[in-house]
Structure formats: C-alpha cells, structure tokens
Design a protein around this motif. Structure first.
Motif: not given
Ligand code: ADP
Length: 542
Positions: A169-175
């Motif tokens: 479950p890869y996290p939502q990251l900031t660019e």
C-alpha cells in the motif's frame, strides 16, 4: 492573474510511474547478465518484487524519509530498489562502490543510511567500513558470494522478499519529497550530496524520453552501462520504465569481450557510457555485431572526435554526446546535429558538447559575473537552472547554500564553455583544469580531442604545468594503441596543422595509462600530482 482550471496540485511522484510500467508494459523485459547466463524478468515480475521489497523494508522499520543505501552493480535488484524505495516514501541512496573507504564511510554516515542492500560479490568492499557506520541497522545481501566479512546479523534479500506478498500500500507522497540521493565523487574535499525530489526525477525522466533527447520508447532496448550509482545512470532506468523500453544490465562485466557477448545476445538499440568504455569496445572488440543499435549516448567527459568517427566508420552509428553533472540529474544537453548544419559536417556538430534541452535555462558568465553572449566565441562559466537542477547540497542540519555553487537561483557548474546562437554548448575546460598560457586560455579538451584523432593514439590527457616564460604551458600525456608507434615530433606536427600554434605543447609524456576516477573519467588531479612528484617521463621539444 487568471487562475488556471487545471489539476495543478496533482503531485508528480514516482508511484504512478511504477504502476504504469507494471500494468501497461507488463511484458517488457529486464535482462541481467550474470557472466555466464542471463536472468530475464518481465516488468510485472519486477514490480511484484519491488512491492515485496517495500514491505520487507517497512517491516525492518524503514519509514518515510529514511535513507536506504544500495551497494549494487547494474542489475535487476538495483532496479527493484530504484522503484520500491522512493515509492514507499523512503530515499534511495546509491552508493559509489568505487569510493575509497574513508569517503564511503563519510557518505553513509552523512546521509544517515539505515539499511544497505549489497551485492554479495562486493560485500568485502563494504566490510572495510562496517565498523565505521554504526547507524546502519541492517545489511541485506543479494546473490551468491561470501558476505561473511560483513559480520553477523546479515539478512538475505531473496528470503526477505519471499516472506512478503505483492501489493504494497504505497503512500500518497508530495512531489517535493526526496526520492533519491547521490554524492558527487569528491574530486576536491568530501563528496557533496544532492537529494533528487520525486518531481525532479519525474521531469528528468520525461525529458529522457523526449525526441529532443534520445526519444527512448517501447521499441527500444537500453543497455545500461553507466553505473546506477552515477547520477541515476543518467536517468535511463526510470525513463525506460516509464515508456516500457526493455533494459539490459551488464553488472560488473564491462570489458569489451563481455559487452560484445551481451550485445550480440540481447541486441540492444541504445546504450549510454563514458568515452573510456566505448573506446574500449571500438578498439578491442571492433568486430562486434552492433546492427541492433540505432545510436549510442556518450558523455560524462568530452567525447573525442576519433570515437565519433570510429563508431560511424565501424558500425555506421551516431554518437549522441550529452553533458550534465550529478547536480543536474544529470542530462542538460544532447548533441543531435541541427536542421541547418551550415558549413559544418555532422561530426563537427557531434563533437560539440550538445544542444541545450528544453526545460534547462543556461547562461555563461565571466569572472566578474557578467553574462556573456551566445556568439560561439565568448567563454564563461556555465550556469543552469530548471526543474531538475539542484538548488543546494544536502546538509543534515538544514540545506547548505554554498554561494560558490548556487546563487540567484542558478547553479554554477565549474565548466567553462562558449555557446552558439542555436544553443550548442562547447565546453573548453573544467574551471579547475583550465590552462592559462601567457594570459590566454588553452583548451585542454580541444587538444586532447585532436591528439586522440591521431591514428596511433588511444588516449591523451593534457594538463597545465608551470612555465617560466608563459606562467603555464600544456603537457600532453599520451597512451599509444597497442603495437602503434608515434614520436612526440610527429604528434606535434599533427597538432600544428589542426590547432592554434600557441596551444601546441612542447612537453610530451608517453604513459601506459591515463589514471581514471571512480566513474571512469580522466583523473587529471592524479596526473598533475605525478608530474609534480617527478614521476612522469617528460620529453621537451625545442
Ligand atoms: P565528477 O565531478 O565526479 O566528474 P559528475 O559525474 O557529476 O562528477 O561530472 C560532471 C562533470 O563532468 C561536468 O561538470 C563536466 O565537467 C564533465 N562532463 C560531463 N559531460 C561532459 C561532456 N560531454 N563534455 C565535457 N565534459 C563533460
């Protein structure tokens, strides 16, 4: 300002790229040469293993922002790490396996690596610093080989992966989050670290696939020779994953005989390497069947004319010269001859350092900082800015902003060049290698190129040496091809016909080898030291 109606908050991260390659290009291939045979996996299989790696690292306590070092050859495991580590929110730190032990310990500690993944075949190199890197909590060993030198508590890569399931479950990251880090090879002082963001990596990868660059596409098969610890292998692995191009990894087998075998078996269409490696292939395996190729990228150092001509004559292949540095992700220029070639031949254009890519702003400045014109004559230090260019070096106590390197939003590259009105760059030297004779600049790069154009010459490096009359003069250090003969007088005559008279060196030294840096470039620092220590046999012509 009229606000846009676009999804401008959409984050340019590597996770969607991982998913894209996994699904859309599920059948593309990742082929690793083992010295005897090949390991051939699909993108879907590699993505599956990347998931398992992310899960295993998370189980070991690796969290967002933590650094995971890789001490690996160019191989499938390294690609799995390239994908898993940034996508899980951690930071991939590619370690240069050729660093001296002190520098290796320095970068591991400076980056604060928590875990290191190591190829068993080079475990002894890492073992030399094991007792100097106390913060490394786990070492994960891949592949056959004796890793016992690294002590107890080692983890086995394949066992860890086997214990996990795909579908992390890869996290939502900031660019803006750090995705990967890379240290310069530290020619002066300690290496300096650059942290690439998801955004910079995304933008750079897209550009590698652009037609203004090498137009990497699904029909391609990329032989990744440039080390994956060297500025992300020039962005090739991510770019290939993005478009579904097959990748071929040669691991440590970069000698011409091995490369020939790999090329003839896997039939790549493209490769990227420093001049030394391509020169070796041209001279030591000239009968290699290169018919699968459509071109080769070469850079990291000035590409000699002889190499460009040699690839054309031998294999009818274009050499595409690129320029960049660790701080620039790295690619900033690439040399395709322009639509209007004017009086210059195709080779004349290819010998130049390449044309500025869209997305990179470039200017040259003189000693006082004044911006110089793009007229092909004025020389200055290259400065660049853009979305894949570093704004600072990594500093654990906050970001250092070395004004010698970063100012007004520009990176000072330390490379001296002129630029043509059509955006072709011509590097004449690195600022630290510049030779000033009687107040005039002598381009060591041009001299080397011309000397290496002589049929008897394999390699040539030119350094500045003190001179009573002119302050400094060039000294040419030449390696002849096996069995070939040429005297200093002959080489001087060759140069005299082809360059400015006052550039032509009086001092010549025939050496068995030009010393190389950890990434295979001419190491002029070592040559200068050898000359100073009187270790070079120098012939001085009248
Ligand atoms: P290092 O400083 O250890 O060599 P990099 O790999 O980042 O680390 O090297 C970047 C430098 O390599 C550039 O600043 C430039 O001097 C040189 N370089 C790269 N490509 C070229 C090229 N095509 N022509 C001349 N020099 C090049």
């Amino acid at each position: 300002m009229l606000p846009s109606t676009m999804q401008d908050d959409y984050q340019l991260t590597l996770r969607p790229i991982l998913e894209y390659g996994r699904t859309v290009h599920a059948e593309s291939r990742v082929i690793t040469y083992t010295g005897e045979g090949y390991v051939d996996s699909s993108f879907a299989e590699v993505a599956d293993r990347a998931d398992r790696l992310a899960a295993a690292l998370a189980r070991l306590g690796v969290g967002e922002g933590d650094r995971v070092g890789t001490f690996l050859w160019n191989n499938q495991t390294h690609l799995e790490a390239y994908l898993a580590i940034p996508c899980m929110g951690a930071v991939l730190h590619t370690l240069n396996i050729r660093l001296f032990p002190e520098q290796l310990a320095f970068v591991i500690n400076h980056a604060d690596d928590q875990v290191i993944i190591v190829d068993a075949s080079i475990a002894p190199l890492l073992a030399r610093v094991r007792d100097q890197i106390p913060n490394v909590r786990h070492i994960i060993v891949k592949g056959p080989g004796d890793a016992t030198a690294l002590g107890d508590g080692l983890l086995d890569y394949d066992t860890l992966l086997a214990a996990e399931a795909p579908g992390y479950p890869y996290p939502q990251l900031t660019e803006r989050a750090g995705a990967a880090m890379c240290y310069t090879s530290g020619t002066t002082g300690n290496p300096k670290g650059v942290v690439y963001s998801h955004r910079s990596t995304y933008m750079h990868s897209l550009m590698v696939t652009s037609t203004t660059n090498v137009a990497l596409a699904q029909h391609d098969r990329m032989l990744v020779i440039v080390p994956m610890f060297h500025a992300n292998a020039w962005g090739m692995p991510y770019a290939a994953w993005m478009v579904g191009a097959d990748v071929v990894f040669p691991q440590q087998f970069l000698q011409a005989a091995h490369l020939r075998k790999v090329i003839e078996h896997t039939r790549p269409t493209l490769t990227g390497a420093v001049p030394t490696v391509l020169n070796d292939l041209l001279h030591n395996a000239p009968d290699t069947d290169m018919s699968s190729f459509r071109g080769v990228m070469c850079g990291g150092a000035a590409v000699p004319r002889g190499l460009i001509e040699g690839f054309r004559q031998q294999w009818d292949l274009p050499v595409m010269q690129g320029w960049g540095m660790t701080e620039t992700s790295p690619v900033c220029t690439i040399g395709h001859p322009p639509k209007h070639m004017g009086d210059l031949s195709e080779t004349d254009w290819r010998v130049k350092t390449g044309r500025i890519l869209p997305g990179v702003e470039l200017r040259i400045t003189d000693d006082s900082g004044a911006v110089q014109p793009w007229d092909g004559v004025a020389l200055g230090e290259i400065e660049v800015r853009g979305s894949w260019i570093a704004a600072a070096y990594y500093d654990p106590d906050g970001q250092s902003n070395d004004p010698g390197k970063f100012h007004d939003g520009w990176l000072r590259t330390g490379d001296v060049a002129s630029v043509l009105p059509n955006g072709f760059v011509m590097i004449s030297d690195r600022a630290k290698d510049v030779i000033k004779s009687g107040g005039e600049w002598v381009s060591s790069v041009d001299l080397e190129n011309t000397i290496m154009g002589h049929p008897a010459v394999l390699e040539a490096a030119v350094i500045g040496v003190p001179d009573d009359r002119w302050d400094e003069r060039p000294l040419a250090c030449v390696v002849l091809k096996p069995g070939a003969e040429a005297t200093a007088d002959e080489l001087r005559a060759w140069l005299t016909e082809r360059t400015a008279k006052f550039w032509v060196p009086e001092r010549w030294s025939f050496v068995t080898e030009v010393p190389k840096t950890s990434v295979g470039k001419f190491d002029k620092k070592v040559l200068r030291a050898r000359n100073q220590a009187g270790e070079l046999d120098v012939e001085r012509l009248a």
